[in-house]
Design an enzyme around this catalytic site. Structure first.
Site, PDB file in Angstrom:
ATOM      1  N   THR A  63      -2.283  -6.618  -7.023  1.00  0.00           N
ATOM      2  CA  THR A  63      -2.272  -5.461  -6.122  1.00  0.00           C
ATOM      3  C   THR A  63      -2.670  -5.906  -4.731  1.00  0.00           C
ATOM      4  O   THR A  63      -3.308  -6.949  -4.563  1.00  0.00           O
ATOM      5  CB  THR A  63      -3.315  -4.408  -6.534  1.00  0.00           C
ATOM      6  OG1 THR A  63      -4.626  -4.977  -6.439  1.00  0.00           O
ATOM      7  CG2 THR A  63      -3.055  -3.907  -7.931  1.00  0.00           C
ATOM      8  N   ASP A  64      -2.343  -5.096  -3.750  1.00  0.00           N
ATOM      9  CA  ASP A  64      -2.979  -5.308  -2.458  1.00  0.00           C
ATOM     10  C   ASP A  64      -4.294  -4.547  -2.488  1.00  0.00           C
ATOM     11  O   ASP A  64      -4.321  -3.310  -2.566  1.00  0.00           O
ATOM     12  CB  ASP A  64      -2.120  -4.832  -1.295  1.00  0.00           C
ATOM     13  CG  ASP A  64      -2.714  -5.344   0.022  1.00  0.00           C
ATOM     14  OD1 ASP A  64      -3.765  -6.010  -0.024  1.00  0.00           O
ATOM     15  OD2 ASP A  64      -2.125  -5.091   1.090  1.00  0.00           O
ATOM     16  N   TYR A  65      -5.331  -5.301  -2.402  1.00  0.00           N
ATOM     17  CA  TYR A  65      -6.688  -4.756  -2.387  1.00  0.00           C
ATOM     18  C   TYR A  65      -6.816  -3.603  -3.388  1.00  0.00           C
ATOM     19  O   TYR A  65      -6.398  -3.747  -4.531  1.00  0.00           O
ATOM     20  CB  TYR A  65      -7.079  -4.350  -0.948  1.00  0.00           C
ATOM     21  CG  TYR A  65      -8.456  -4.877  -0.642  1.00  0.00           C
ATOM     22  CD1 TYR A  65      -8.644  -6.129  -0.082  1.00  0.00           C
ATOM     23  CD2 TYR A  65      -9.582  -4.137  -0.990  1.00  0.00           C
ATOM     24  CE1 TYR A  65      -9.921  -6.622   0.149  1.00  0.00           C
ATOM     25  CE2 TYR A  65     -10.856  -4.624  -0.755  1.00  0.00           C
ATOM     26  CZ  TYR A  65     -11.024  -5.867  -0.184  1.00  0.00           C
ATOM     27  OH  TYR A  65     -12.273  -6.359   0.035  1.00  0.00           O
ATOM     28  N   PHE A  88       0.819  -1.218   0.000  1.00  0.00           N
ATOM     29  CA  PHE A  88       0.000   0.000   0.000  1.00  0.00           C
ATOM     30  C   PHE A  88       0.853   1.269   0.000  1.00  0.00           C
ATOM     31  O   PHE A  88       0.375   2.328  -0.375  1.00  0.00           O
ATOM     32  CB  PHE A  88      -0.877   0.035   1.253  1.00  0.00           C
ATOM     33  CG  PHE A  88      -2.051  -0.914   1.231  1.00  0.00           C
ATOM     34  CD1 PHE A  88      -2.978  -0.895   0.196  1.00  0.00           C
ATOM     35  CD2 PHE A  88      -2.258  -1.809   2.276  1.00  0.00           C
ATOM     36  CE1 PHE A  88      -4.081  -1.747   0.201  1.00  0.00           C
ATOM     37  CE2 PHE A  88      -3.353  -2.668   2.288  1.00  0.00           C
ATOM     38  CZ  PHE A  88      -4.267  -2.639   1.246  1.00  0.00           C
ATOM     39  N   SER A 140      -5.326  -0.958  -4.079  1.00  0.00           N
ATOM     40  CA  SER A 140      -4.196  -0.019  -4.067  1.00  0.00           C
ATOM     41  C   SER A 140      -4.045   0.736  -5.386  1.00  0.00           C
ATOM     42  O   SER A 140      -3.368   1.763  -5.419  1.00  0.00           O
ATOM     43  CB  SER A 140      -2.897  -0.725  -3.671  1.00  0.00           C
ATOM     44  OG  SER A 140      -2.605  -1.768  -4.556  1.00  0.00           O
TER      45      SER A 140
END
Ligand code: BGC
Length: 747
Positions: free
Chosen positions: A293-295, A262, A297
């Site tokens: 991706t992280d969530y 993030f 991001s």
């Protein structure tokens, strides 16, 4: 810093970027795909529409379990339309089978879905939090724990885990330290590789291995002030030397996917950072899996202020090297028009699609999309006696004995009335800790239950809560003190709630919360023998407790078997051998405090504690409460006779370790090295090896480490690693702070 430093780095960057773009234009061809399977993927890609390709790059959460903001309710319709490549937060055979059926029976090209989940420290059988497991220093056991996690997860439809988390962290205020291996890079690399091997096995051809995902790339653990999601800002040398190696170790171990972080690095969020994701990860490290991706991001790059619109954020991410968008819908909504506007290329989309299809091919999903949907396996492979026994042993191995005055522990056989006092003594819900996947808290064994199950006949065990974890209610003190006075032995069960660490769980004050210190001090005043048992997801600044309690056992959050594994230690059936992998500060004001710090030009000298113009605090010692590598045993180990012998490019360091106590025990013998003079200043010591050895009472063992000059290499301003000849010091000891030393010279 001198100007030439920046210009050299700039030159290096430009060269890398030029090289990177030429490599990328040739496309990436991950290994592990046979020519026949490559041909299948080629043919499939030829038949895919642009929308179907973009669909493969999109990952959505199911409505089963949601681990962040949910932007898209109608994921089943999207699967049908071929607009989804993977689903996360979906498990159990029937549930997964139904979603997979939509993909392979109702979508035009019948491409199977990946099913991801945060299997972080177990799936159904929950093991101790990763920081706790790391304190076992038992790489084989850590690998085995992930093997069990993978076996259980794949028995319930999952084929991709969002683990291991390998973020190096030096700030215990950051709640996500619970998910990692602690502060040390060398150990972090070994644990990263062990976890990847445990999850993935040697290949994916069996149906009980899954794809691992190393996260959070990169340096998420260095969030400023320990506040989650905060900015990361550090020198490139620190990034290379301390933060990047564990991700690289996971890549070298063959990890199948990488998750972005993030945070920003050097002013560019990881998710839009082409240098990080393409130049370094793909081209230098030869990573051949896919990047997710992280969530949300990608969407969050608007808040970072690096993109003005979602579309622009999607452009940045794709061009940087992100293959799959988790939950953000940005690729789904923007790639089409970005392509028409020529802001992205077909070939970049194809590269991303290919690595995702290759992952599905490697898993065997094109041959059998339901290979992880076996009801029979779901029945027999979950929470087996073997898994529970491994988890129990891991709980014991993760425990770190921080203090044990006058051999307070183990609980003496003479103790017939044992009082358990404290808010964590019988709290099933807290035992799992954070990120507990499909773990069922109702199946957890609490400390009270574990002690009762183990106590021999004639031993009575009583419980009083005393207070809550995190408020100022003292109404339970009286009952707790009354119980303490009638007991032969008191166990204080103190710490944090399970949700006080993990994501979005930073704390500015990391002492015991609420009135727990007051309760502990009052109980100790009764004069009864007292041992404090700690449950927490981060190092705590427990200076008060440490002054009051005669014995302290750190147990983290032990998971399903917490109470059983801890009781094995408390009753002395398991001699504790865990060692801290993250420093415990005396107070938050010392943070960051870690063992491999630099000396500075004005180091503090214990021989002159009042000196003014040296690097120290006026109101607190420099050294931490409990250092990295520290942990006591019920026996005593004495160290003697260290020697360091150089032969060519090899150094052999040996010491004698004696079990001088009266019970057998395991010791984590640690090797540290200091490079006395370097063209880049070196830390006061760096971990370079360890051996976990069983030494019988009265027995001495000669412990030998062999290192080479490669182990002495460090990063230079050109970001290349090499060692420098000169004077070194080898240290062997029981912790980073208690060592014998021997100098050596290498020409
Ligand atoms: C976390 C990741 C996790 C993802 C999916 C994010 O909020 O940062 O570690 O894998 O959610 O649940």
């Amino acid at each position: 810093m001198p100007n030439h430093y920046f210009s050299r780095l700039l030159l290096l960057f430009s060269c890398t970027i030029l090289f990177a773009s030429s490599v990328m234009s040739q496309g990436t061809t991950p290994s592990g795909i046979s020519p026949a399977n490559k041909a299948r993927i080629d043919a499939l890609m030829k038949s895919m529409t642009l929308d179907e390709k973009i669909g493969q790059l999109s990952l959505f959460t199911s409505d089963w379990d949601v681990t962040g903001p949910s932007l898209n309710g109608n994921y089943k319709k999207l699967i049908r339309e071929g607009k989804v490549g993977a689903i996360f937060n979906a498990y159990t055979v029937d549930y997964v089978r139904n979603l997979q059926k939509i993909a392979v029976e109702e979508s035009r090209l019948k491409i199977p879905l990946l099913f991801g989940y945060d299997v972080i420290h177990g799936h159904r059988t929950i093991f101790p939090i990763p920081l706790g497991e790391a304190c076992s220093w038992n790489l084989a056991a850590i690998e085995h724990a992930e093997r069990i996690a993978a076996t259980e997860a794949t028995a319930e439809g999952i084929n991709w885990t969002f683990a291991p988390m390998v973020d190096i962290a030096r700030d215990p205020r950051w709640g996500r330290v619970a998910e990692g291996a602690g502060e040390d890079t060398w150990l972090g690399c070994k644990i990263a590789a062990a976890r990847v091997k445990g999850f993935q096995g040697n290949d994916y051809t069996t149906n009980n291995t899954l794809i691992a995902c190393v996260k959070h790339f990169a340096a998420y653990g260095a969030a400023m002030a320990g506040r989650d999601y905060n900015t990361v800002d550090m020198s490139l040398l620190s990034l290379y030397e301390w933060y990047l190696p564990p991700y690289k170790a996971a890549v070298d171990a063959g990890v199948g996917s990488v998750m972005t972080s993030f945070n920003e690095i050097g002013g560019v969020p990881s998710t839009g950072n082409k240098w990080l994701l393409t130049d370094l990860l793909r081209n230098e490290w030869h990573f051949n899996g896919f990047v997710v991706t992280d969530y949300t991001s990608i969407n969050e790059m608007l808040n970072h202020g690096i993109a003005g619109t979602i579309k622009d954020a999607a452009r940045l991410a794709l061009n940087a090297g992100v293959d799959m968008d988790m939950q953000g819908s940005t690729y789904l909504n923007s790639l089409d028009s970005l392509l028409k506007e020529k802001n992205i290329t077909f070939s970049r989309i194809d590269d991303a699609v290919r690595v995702i299809l290759e992952a599905k091919m490697k898993l065997g999903l094109f041959d059998d999309p339901f290979r992880y949907c076996s009801r029979e396996r779901q029945e027999k492979d979950i929470m087996t006696p073997e898994a529970l026994a491994s988890a129990r042993k891991m709980v014991s191995e993760s425990c770190v004995l921080l203090k044990n005055e006058k051999n307070t522990l183990p609980i003496p056989a003479s103790a017939k009335k044992i009082a358990v006092i404290g808010p964590l003594g019988d709290s099933k819900k807290d035992m799992l800790g954070n990120w507990s996947a499909a773990g069922n808290w109702e199946k957890c064994v609490t400390l009270l239950e574990g002690l009762k199950a183990k106590a021999g006949t004639g031993v009575e065990i009583f419980y009083e809560k005393g207070c809550n974890v995190n408020d100022d209610d003292r109404t339970g003190f009286d009952a707790a003190l009354k119980l303490a006075t009638k007991a032969d032995f008191v166990i204080l069960a103190l710490g944090e709630n399970g949700w006080m660490s993990g994501e979005a769980s930073s704390r500015a004050h990391i002492d015991l919360p609420g009135v727990q210190n007051d309760l502990a001090e009052a109980v100790v005043k009764t004069g009864k023998p007292v041992a404090a048992v700690l449950f927490n997801g981060r190092p705590l600044a427990i200076t008060r407790l440490s002054a009051a309690a005669p014995a302290i056992l750190e147990t983290w959050f032990g998971g399903t078997q917490a109470g059983n594994g801890i009781s094995d230690v408390l009753f002395g059936d398991f001699n504790p051998s865990g060692k801290l992998t993250m420093t415990f500060p005396r107070t938050e004001g010392q943070i960051p405090v870690f063992y491999n710090a630099k000396n500075t030009g004005r180091p503090y000298q214990s021989s002159d504690p009042g000196a003014k113009y040296v690097s120290r605090y006026l109101d607190c010692p420099n050294d931490p409460l409990y250092p990295f590598g520290f942990g006591l045993s019920y026996t005593t180990f004495t160290y003697s006779g260290i020697s360091a012998v150089v032969s060519g490019n090899k150094v052999t360091i040996t010491a004698q370790v004696k079990n001088a106590g009266n019970r057998d025990g395991e010791e984590v013998v640690q090797l540290y090295v200091q490079d006395k003079v370097g063209s880049i200043t070196r830390p006061v010591k760096e971990l370079k090896g360890f051996q976990k050895v069983m030494i019988k009472k009265g027995e001495s063992k000669s412990i030998m480490f062999n290192i080479t000059t490669d182990d002495l290499a460090f990063y230079h301003p050109d970001l290349k690693k090499s060692w420098e000849p000169g004077e070194f010091v080898a240290y062997i000891g029981t912790s980073s702070a208690e060592t014998l030393s021997a100098p050596f010279y290498i020409k």
